[in-house]
Design an enzyme around this catalytic site. Structure first.
Site: not given
Length: 385
Positions: A178, A203
């Site tokens: 990501s 995350y």
């Protein structure tokens, strides 16, 4: 004749190997025209190879759904895995699955990647050539309130994927990282050669951990691993928790939209078809050992092991307020805006340096924000009639 899923790139790779210069070829609807002087008989023979067996985890998710459709269109056999969790609308996920299950070359297994026994059994029962791991607990803000789900899915689940790849001779593992890994970085555009040691959300930390674990397995077991740092993916069948989706819904329904950091944000919005194209181009490009990799001055995007990290984004950040203005024009309504401060775990700007991906596979995103949002708004209105 079935065309190998990797056909366009496979051909490109073969051309290079026979030393053809100034080559010209076209790939339109998966058909390639080859100049007569380039028609090496070895190339033509290999076009007729059987399709690949590809495992896609997160197949009912946004990116997984679109990628699986593309892989099936290229005559691959796809095994889809998803736990169909309720992080967002399960009905939307099941509707994606219904479309995929219309193709006889798709088989689906509902399972959680943290269930090691079920995952091992899946590999015992069939041969899998390539694994594309898109399953993860998504959401930057959600990770602050629900850390346990990120550990189970993004860490335990990913180790289990690495283990089945290790024991089953998988030829290439591609996995979702990501843009969130860039965290506190301010050097723009974000480069895979920059250190990413200061995440600002759990995350992001789990995604950075995935990259580190992948390198370990590439080093220890010679597994070719490719990590893809996705930049704000949008498009039809998208995730309702994403801003573009909620903005569209609320503008149409004349509800207030929440805009953080008082609208002073930029995002490298990347259309789903461009993301899928980038992944497909990498299928037959597993990383190799980088000869001469400098341990004294290490490039964090590559390695002496078969390991590679790419950014995959639009390479053109858009101001958030310009993005909202485009949605207003497409919908035909003005947004009611509530400006709010920056949220914890968020960043002001994302901007992908995609030079490596362009150099290695010719990736170049082609969808403008106006085109992409038009596709999304049209889909949204039709889907929500």
């Amino acid at each position: 004749m079935k065309i190998l899923s990797l056909f366009p790139l496979f051909i490109r790779h073969e051309f290079c190997s026979v030393g053809v210069k100034n080559r010209k070829y076209q790939c339109i609807n998966y058909v390639v025209s080859v100049p007569k002087r380039c028609q090496n008989p070895n190339v033509i023979e290999r076009i007729g190879m059987n399709a690949m067996n590809i495992l896609v985890t997160g197949a009912a998710g946004f990116i997984g759904f679109h990628l699986t459709k593309r892989l099936l269109a290229l005559d691959n056999k796809v095994i889809g895995v998803d736990n169909i969790n309720d992080y967002y609308d399960v009905f939307l996920k099941n509707n994606r699955l219904k479309i995929l299950e219309e193709n006889p070359d798709f088989e689906f297994h509902k399972m959680d990647l943290s269930n090691k026994e079920k995952l091992n059994q899946l590999f015992k029962d069939r041969t899998i050539d390539i694994v594309i791991n898109l399953a993860a607990q998504a959401g930057v803000r959600y990770s602050i309130e629900n850390p346990d789900s990120y550990v189970n899915s993004n860490l335990v689940g990913f180790v289990n994927i690495l283990e089945v790849c290790r024991h089953n001779n998988v030829k290439h593992l591609i996995y979702a990282s990501s843009s969130s890994v860039y965290g506190a970085n301010t050097n723009i555009p974000f480069s895979t050669k920059d250190p990413v040691d200061h995440p600002v959300s759990l995350y992001a930390a789990t995604k950075k951990s995935n990259e580190l674990m992948a390198h370990t397995y590439s080093h220890l077991y010679n597994i070719p691993t490719t990590g893809l740092r996705f930049f704000t993916v949008y498009g039809p069948w998208g995730r309702p928790d994403m801003a573009y989706y909620s903005f569209t819904k609320n503008i149409i329904e004349e509800n207030t939209i929440k805009v953080f950091n008082n609208g002073d944000m930029r995002r490298d919005f990347t259309y789903i078809d461009d993301i899928v194209e980038g992944i497909v181009r990498l299928l037959d490009k597993p990383p190799v050992h980088t000869i001469g990799w400098d341990r004294a001055n290490p490039d964090s995007s590559s390695s002496y092991a078969p390991y590679k990290i790419y950014n995959i984004g639009n390479n053109k950040p858009i101001k958030l307020m310009d993005f909202i203005n485009t949605l207003e024009k497409l919908i035909g309504k003005k947004a009611k805006v509530e400006f709010l401060p920056m949220q914890p775990g968020d960043v002001k700007e994302t901007y992908a340096d995609i030079a490596d991906l362009h150099a290695d596979v010719g990736f170049h995103p082609s969808t403008t924000i106006e085109e992409g949002l038009a596709h999304f708004v049209n889909w949204y209105k039709k889907y929500n009639k």
